[in-house]
Design a protein around this motif. Structure first.
Motif, short mmCIF file in Angstrom:
data_model
loop_
_atom_site.label_atom_id
_atom_site.label_comp_id
_atom_site.label_asym_id
_atom_site.label_seq_id
_atom_site.Cartn_x
_atom_site.Cartn_y
_atom_site.Cartn_z
N LEU A 1 0.79 -1.22 0.00
CA LEU A 1 0.00 0.00 0.00
C LEU A 1 0.83 1.29 0.00
O LEU A 1 0.63 2.17 -0.83
CB LEU A 1 -0.94 -0.01 1.20
CG LEU A 1 -2.04 1.04 1.19
CD1 LEU A 1 -2.89 0.94 -0.06
CD2 LEU A 1 -2.91 0.90 2.42
N LEU A 2 1.79 1.38 0.92
CA LEU A 2 2.56 2.62 1.01
C LEU A 2 3.41 2.88 -0.25
O LEU A 2 3.40 3.99 -0.77
CB LEU A 2 3.42 2.64 2.27
CG LEU A 2 2.63 2.86 3.56
CD1 LEU A 2 3.55 2.91 4.77
CD2 LEU A 2 1.80 4.13 3.48
N PRO A 3 4.14 1.86 -0.75
CA PRO A 3 4.88 2.11 -2.00
C PRO A 3 3.95 2.54 -3.13
O PRO A 3 4.31 3.42 -3.93
CB PRO A 3 5.50 0.74 -2.32
CG PRO A 3 5.55 0.03 -1.02
CD PRO A 3 4.41 0.52 -0.20
N THR A 4 2.75 1.95 -3.19
CA THR A 4 1.80 2.33 -4.24
C THR A 4 1.44 3.81 -4.14
O THR A 4 1.51 4.55 -5.13
CB THR A 4 0.50 1.50 -4.11
OG1 THR A 4 0.83 0.12 -4.17
CG2 THR A 4 -0.47 1.85 -5.21
N LEU A 5 1.09 4.25 -2.94
CA LEU A 5 0.67 5.64 -2.77
C LEU A 5 1.82 6.60 -3.07
O LEU A 5 1.63 7.63 -3.71
CB LEU A 5 0.13 5.85 -1.35
CG LEU A 5 -1.22 5.17 -1.09
CD1 LEU A 5 -1.57 5.18 0.39
CD2 LEU A 5 -2.34 5.83 -1.89
N CYS A 6 3.05 6.21 -2.62
CA CYS A 6 4.21 7.07 -2.91
C CYS A 6 4.44 7.18 -4.41
O CYS A 6 4.69 8.27 -4.93
CB CYS A 6 5.46 6.50 -2.24
SG CYS A 6 5.44 6.66 -0.45
N THR A 7 4.36 6.04 -5.10
CA THR A 7 4.55 6.05 -6.55
C THR A 7 3.53 6.97 -7.23
O THR A 7 3.87 7.76 -8.11
CB THR A 7 4.43 4.63 -7.14
OG1 THR A 7 5.20 3.74 -6.34
CG2 THR A 7 4.90 4.57 -8.57
N CYS A 8 2.28 6.85 -6.81
CA CYS A 8 1.23 7.68 -7.40
C CYS A 8 1.54 9.16 -7.20
O CYS A 8 1.43 9.96 -8.13
CB CYS A 8 -0.13 7.38 -6.77
SG CYS A 8 -0.82 5.80 -7.26
#
Lengths: 238, 111
Positions: A211-218
């Motif tokens: 979840l966190l890597p996804t949000l950071c990437t976005c």
């Protein structure tokens, strides 16, 4: 129109907006209260935990932390890990909330996944103060959660029907808001970005850590692409 | 209660404090300034659509395509929600029927 009538109008509108959350929060709250009760903590604990923590998924983890007597550093790390996503909700409401006056601290405190989603999907009617509507929705949402928790601790084992799967109402809420955003936005890039990044990181890191890597990437990609996306976005806002 | 009251209160307090801190962080960093930086106000417009898509993926993170009973209820119910919402545009109807659909599927069809 009297003040009481006006307040009733606001509460009525906020209530209708919050009904989707009500279902999910009351039943999830019951499940949490029941778990807490089984771990040896009665409804008073459930009440205060839901009042001051107010973060659904984290409270389920809390039951484990209490049951195993977790250390405080470990507790803090778990909380940062599980609730880290909340940073990103505030990021999209900074401009709006800072103008909310007395309600500002509570609005920040009560910004859960579900409240965030409902607020994103709320179109306030002409003549109504958006700030007031947002405040009532936030307050109602938390009262459902607290009510459910206490109810679960008091009487959770007496639920007369099989509620397995009722937590899908939260998934359905997110799907509905996503559909509405899709239909309203001229650029589908942000939505597609979220979906693609989410699936890729999920495949790569697995369900517990994506979840966190996804949000950071976005966030990074949106910052890089905002110059191209903004003309569209500006028109949508205006 | 396996641990003392004081220890329990401490665990709850730390959880509450860290949660509030996370929620307040963007406001603490950007809220104090008169003008919110353009990057942040742009994200305010662009980010919600991304986040909602991510949250949907998050809710479905445990589906398992190896067994029909572990992904079909989610898939069919999500399709029902999308279909209903495009058709009727009624939030309560979409969520209510979608949830009933899911509950029937997990309780009675794919047991």
């Amino acid at each position: 129109m009297g003040t009481t009538q006006k307040r009733r109008d606001y509460m009525g509108f906020a209530f209708r907006q919050s009904v989707p959350v009500m279902l999910g929060y009351i039943f999830l709250g019951i499940a949490f209260g029941l778990l807490l009760q089984n771990a040896g903590y009665n409804f008073i604990w459930a009440f205060f935990a839901s009042l001051i923590i107010y973060a659904g998924s984290m409270e389920f983890v809390l039951v484990n932390l209490l049951a195993t007597g977790a250390g405080l550093l470990y507790t803090a790390l778990m909380t940062f890990f599980i609730n880290g996503r909340h940073i990103f909700y505030g990021l999209s409401f900074v401009e709006k909330y800072k103008k909310m006056g007395r309600a500002y601290p509570y609005m920040v405190f009560s910004l859960t996944d579900e409240t965030y989603s409902v607020l994103c999907g709320t179109k306030v009617p002409e003549g109504m103060d958006e700030n007031k509507v947002f405040f009532w929705i936030s307050l109602l949402d938390q009262s459902y959660w607290v009510f459910g928790s206490v109810l679960g601790a008091l009487a959770g084992s007496y639920i007369p029907f099989d509620s397995t799967g009722i937590d899908f109402s939260m998934t359905a809420l997110f799907v509905v808001i996503a559909v509405e955003q899709w239909q309203e936005s001229k650029s589908h890039f942000p939505a597609l970005l979220g979906a693609v990044c989410g699936v890729l990181w999920l495949l790569f890191l697995g369900p517990d850590e994506f979840l966190l890597p996804t949000l950071c990437t976005c966030v990074i990609i949106l910052i890089l692409a905002r110059g191209r996306l903004l003309p569209n976005a500006e028109k949508e806002r205006g | 209660m396996p641990i003392s009251v004081g220890q329990s209160i401490a665990i709850i307090a730390v959880t509450a404090l860290c949660t509030v801190l996370l929620r307040a962080l963007p406001f603490l960093v950007f809220g104090g300034k008169k003008e919110v930086p353009a990057v942040v106000s742009d994200l305010g417009i662009l980010l919600p659509s991304s986040i909602m898509a991510v949250l949907v993926v998050y809710c479905l993170r445990n589906v398992d395509f190896a067994a029909a009973g572990h992904f079909l209820p989610e898939l069919l119910s999500c399709l029902a929600v999308v279909g209903l919402h495009v058709w009727k545009k009624n939030i309560l109807l979409s969520i209510g029927l979608g949830t009933v659909c899911y509950m029937v599927l997990v309780q009675a069809v794919f047991v």
